[in-house]
Design a protein around this motif. Structure first.
Motif, PDB file in Angstrom:
ATOM      1  N   ARG A 135       0.833  -1.207   0.000  1.00  0.00           N
ATOM      2  CA  ARG A 135       0.000   0.000   0.000  1.00  0.00           C
ATOM      3  C   ARG A 135       0.868   1.256   0.000  1.00  0.00           C
ATOM      4  O   ARG A 135       0.583   2.221  -0.715  1.00  0.00           O
ATOM      5  CB  ARG A 135      -0.928  -0.008   1.225  1.00  0.00           C
ATOM      6  CG  ARG A 135      -1.991  -1.095   1.191  1.00  0.00           C
ATOM      7  CD  ARG A 135      -2.592  -1.349   2.577  1.00  0.00           C
ATOM      8  NE  ARG A 135      -3.298  -0.191   3.093  1.00  0.00           N
ATOM      9  CZ  ARG A 135      -3.313   0.143   4.380  1.00  0.00           C
ATOM     10  NH1 ARG A 135      -2.656  -0.590   5.286  1.00  0.00           N
ATOM     11  NH2 ARG A 135      -3.994   1.197   4.787  1.00  0.00           N
ATOM     12  N   CYS A 154     -10.116   3.743  -3.072  1.00  0.00           N
ATOM     13  CA  CYS A 154      -9.645   2.445  -2.584  1.00  0.00           C
ATOM     14  C   CYS A 154     -10.108   2.171  -1.158  1.00  0.00           C
ATOM     15  O   CYS A 154     -10.447   1.032  -0.810  1.00  0.00           O
ATOM     16  CB  CYS A 154      -8.124   2.373  -2.688  1.00  0.00           C
ATOM     17  SG  CYS A 154      -7.518   2.465  -4.400  1.00  0.00           S
ATOM     18  N   SER A 158     -12.841  -0.980  -0.680  1.00  0.00           N
ATOM     19  CA  SER A 158     -12.411  -2.051   0.217  1.00  0.00           C
ATOM     20  C   SER A 158     -13.429  -2.268   1.337  1.00  0.00           C
ATOM     21  O   SER A 158     -13.594  -3.391   1.824  1.00  0.00           O
ATOM     22  CB  SER A 158     -11.034  -1.742   0.807  1.00  0.00           C
ATOM     23  OG  SER A 158     -11.055  -0.544   1.565  1.00  0.00           O
ATOM     24  N   ALA A 161     -16.247  -4.224  -0.199  1.00  0.00           N
ATOM     25  CA  ALA A 161     -15.871  -5.638  -0.223  1.00  0.00           C
ATOM     26  C   ALA A 161     -16.054  -6.275   1.146  1.00  0.00           C
ATOM     27  O   ALA A 161     -16.489  -7.433   1.261  1.00  0.00           O
ATOM     28  CB  ALA A 161     -14.419  -5.777  -0.681  1.00  0.00           C
ATOM     29  N   CYS A 195     -19.386   2.963  -5.341  1.00  0.00           N
ATOM     30  CA  CYS A 195     -17.941   2.885  -5.571  1.00  0.00           C
ATOM     31  C   CYS A 195     -17.618   2.846  -7.060  1.00  0.00           C
ATOM     32  O   CYS A 195     -16.721   3.553  -7.540  1.00  0.00           O
ATOM     33  CB  CYS A 195     -17.358   1.650  -4.894  1.00  0.00           C
ATOM     34  SG  CYS A 195     -17.381   1.689  -3.103  1.00  0.00           S
ATOM     35  N   ALA A 210      -9.584  -0.503 -10.462  1.00  0.00           N
ATOM     36  CA  ALA A 210      -9.395  -0.601  -9.011  1.00  0.00           C
ATOM     37  C   ALA A 210     -10.558  -1.328  -8.359  1.00  0.00           C
ATOM     38  O   ALA A 210     -10.359  -2.170  -7.473  1.00  0.00           O
ATOM     39  CB  ALA A 210      -9.227   0.794  -8.406  1.00  0.00           C
ATOM     40  N   CYS A 211     -11.766  -1.026  -8.800  1.00  0.00           N
ATOM     41  CA  CYS A 211     -12.941  -1.701  -8.234  1.00  0.00           C
ATOM     42  C   CYS A 211     -12.916  -3.192  -8.549  1.00  0.00           C
ATOM     43  O   CYS A 211     -13.238  -4.027  -7.692  1.00  0.00           O
ATOM     44  CB  CYS A 211     -14.216  -1.069  -8.783  1.00  0.00           C
ATOM     45  SG  CYS A 211     -14.541   0.608  -8.167  1.00  0.00           S
ATOM     46  N   ALA A 214     -10.228  -4.855  -6.424  1.00  0.00           N
ATOM     47  CA  ALA A 214     -10.670  -4.946  -5.021  1.00  0.00           C
ATOM     48  C   ALA A 214     -11.643  -6.099  -4.848  1.00  0.00           C
ATOM     49  O   ALA A 214     -11.569  -6.855  -3.869  1.00  0.00           O
ATOM     50  CB  ALA A 214     -11.317  -3.632  -4.589  1.00  0.00           C
ATOM     51  N   GLN A 241     -10.730  -6.185   3.970  1.00  0.00           N
ATOM     52  CA  GLN A 241     -10.540  -4.748   3.717  1.00  0.00           C
ATOM     53  C   GLN A 241      -9.105  -4.445   3.309  1.00  0.00           C
ATOM     54  O   GLN A 241      -8.869  -3.724   2.336  1.00  0.00           O
ATOM     55  CB  GLN A 241     -10.917  -3.949   4.967  1.00  0.00           C
ATOM     56  CG  GLN A 241     -10.976  -2.442   4.766  1.00  0.00           C
ATOM     57  CD  GLN A 241      -9.614  -1.775   4.829  1.00  0.00           C
ATOM     58  OE1 GLN A 241      -8.745  -2.171   5.617  1.00  0.00           O
ATOM     59  NE2 GLN A 241      -9.402  -0.767   4.001  1.00  0.00           N
ATOM     60  N   SER A 244      -8.231  -5.997  -0.211  1.00  0.00           N
ATOM     61  CA  SER A 244      -8.960  -5.288  -1.257  1.00  0.00           C
ATOM     62  C   SER A 244      -8.369  -3.906  -1.502  1.00  0.00           C
ATOM     63  O   SER A 244      -8.221  -3.483  -2.651  1.00  0.00           O
ATOM     64  CB  SER A 244     -10.438  -5.166  -0.878  1.00  0.00           C
ATOM     65  OG  SER A 244     -11.055  -6.433  -0.798  1.00  0.00           O
ATOM     66  N   GLU A 245      -8.041  -3.206  -0.433  1.00  0.00           N
ATOM     67  CA  GLU A 245      -7.448  -1.875  -0.593  1.00  0.00           C
ATOM     68  C   GLU A 245      -6.088  -1.968  -1.263  1.00  0.00           C
ATOM     69  O   GLU A 245      -5.759  -1.148  -2.135  1.00  0.00           O
ATOM     70  CB  GLU A 245      -7.328  -1.176   0.755  1.00  0.00           C
ATOM     71  CG  GLU A 245      -6.830   0.252   0.659  1.00  0.00           C
ATOM     72  CD  GLU A 245      -6.831   0.971   1.994  1.00  0.00           C
ATOM     73  OE1 GLU A 245      -7.940   1.319   2.466  1.00  0.00           O
ATOM     74  OE2 GLU A 245      -5.756   1.180   2.565  1.00  0.00           O
ATOM     75  N   ALA A 248      -6.657  -2.639  -4.984  1.00  0.00           N
ATOM     76  CA  ALA A 248      -7.173  -1.461  -5.670  1.00  0.00           C
ATOM     77  C   ALA A 248      -6.086  -0.404  -5.861  1.00  0.00           C
ATOM     78  O   ALA A 248      -5.964   0.195  -6.953  1.00  0.00           O
ATOM     79  CB  ALA A 248      -8.343  -0.881  -4.875  1.00  0.00           C
TER      80      ALA A 248
END
Length: 257
Positions: A135, A154, A158, A161, A195, A210-211, A214, A241, A244-245, A248
């Protein structure tokens, strides 16, 4: 004589933003805890909104830190630190506990027992290190004011998700996740739609990618949790979370970095 059926719960309520903020952050929001308590699961559509607000503030801090002369890496670390402080590092803690349990236990019961242990093991430490590093690297690579929109999206997707993962059966039957309940499908879908729309408008193709990434990252965590634990727990949601972040942010950085 049958009693009249109670009216269906509304999809959107004025209490939802407060419920989402109380659930997902450690910030002292002035809310009626009794009123928002009944909307914790139903407020799932607002979880991405709260995430977007946190991400936008952290992204703005990153850009301002750069403008003040701080190196890109230090500015990115500042943004991640602000996010962790706002959430009480709740999701990072879940990632570490989930990694320890999923990979370290000999059977389902042992894995769940490991995840209740507050001590961090080698799997948890390694997972936390690698995800935070990924990240941080993605954020440091984003130019100009891009980190504001990127981190807002992001952080939002996340949490969408995470809401989707919470619809899995609860593996333990107790704890924060079980107490909150199962988010309604329509609330989860509304959050995901917000999102996707926000990503497409704010970042174009990079936002859509990105979606998608994620969602793929969250699905991977869910499949692993279902196979190893039999469902989700609060720690699984935290891991969802974080992964997923990370996915993304990697997508945005690949397109715009």
């Amino acid at each position: 004589m049958t009693e009249p059926a109670s009216p269906p719960s509304p999809l959107v309520s004025p209490q939802d933003f407060g419920a989402a903020a109380v659930l997902l952050t450690r910030l002292p929001f002035p809310v009626d805890h009794g009123a928002v308590g009944a909307r914790l699961a139903a407020s799932a559509w607002a979880w991405p909104v709260v995430g977007a607000a946190l991400g936008a503030v952290a992204g703005t801090a990153l850009v301002l830190a750069r403008m003040a002369g701080l190196p890109d890496g230090v500015a990115a670390a500042l943004a991640l630190a602000l996010m962790a402080l706002a959430t009480g590092a709740l999701h990072e803690d879940g990632l570490a506990d989930c990694a320890d349990g999923v990979w370290g236990g000999r059977d389902r019961a042992h894995r769940l027992e490991i995840m209740k242990d507050s001590r961090i093991g080698s799997y948890g430490a390694l997972a936390l290190l690698l995800v935070v590093l990924a990240r941080w690297s993605a954020l440091a690579a984003l130019p100009g004011w891009t980190p504001v929109a990127a981190l807002a999206l992001c952080a939002a997707v996340s949490r969408a998700a995470m809401a989707a993962a919470m619809r899995m059966p609860n593996a333990r039957g107790s704890g924060l996740s079980a107490g909150v309940g199962r988010p309604p499908l329509r609330a989860v879908l509304l959050g995901a739609a917000l999102c996707l729309a926000g990503g497409a408008v704010g970042l174009g193709g990079a936002g859509v990618l990105a979606c998608a990434l994620a969602g793929a990252g969250g699905l991977g965590v869910c499949l692993l949790a279902r196979a190893r634990l039999g469902g989700q727990t609060g720690d699984v949601l935290g891991a969802t979370q974080q992964i997923s972040e990370m996915a993304a942010l990697a997508g945005v950085a690949a397109c715009l970095g």
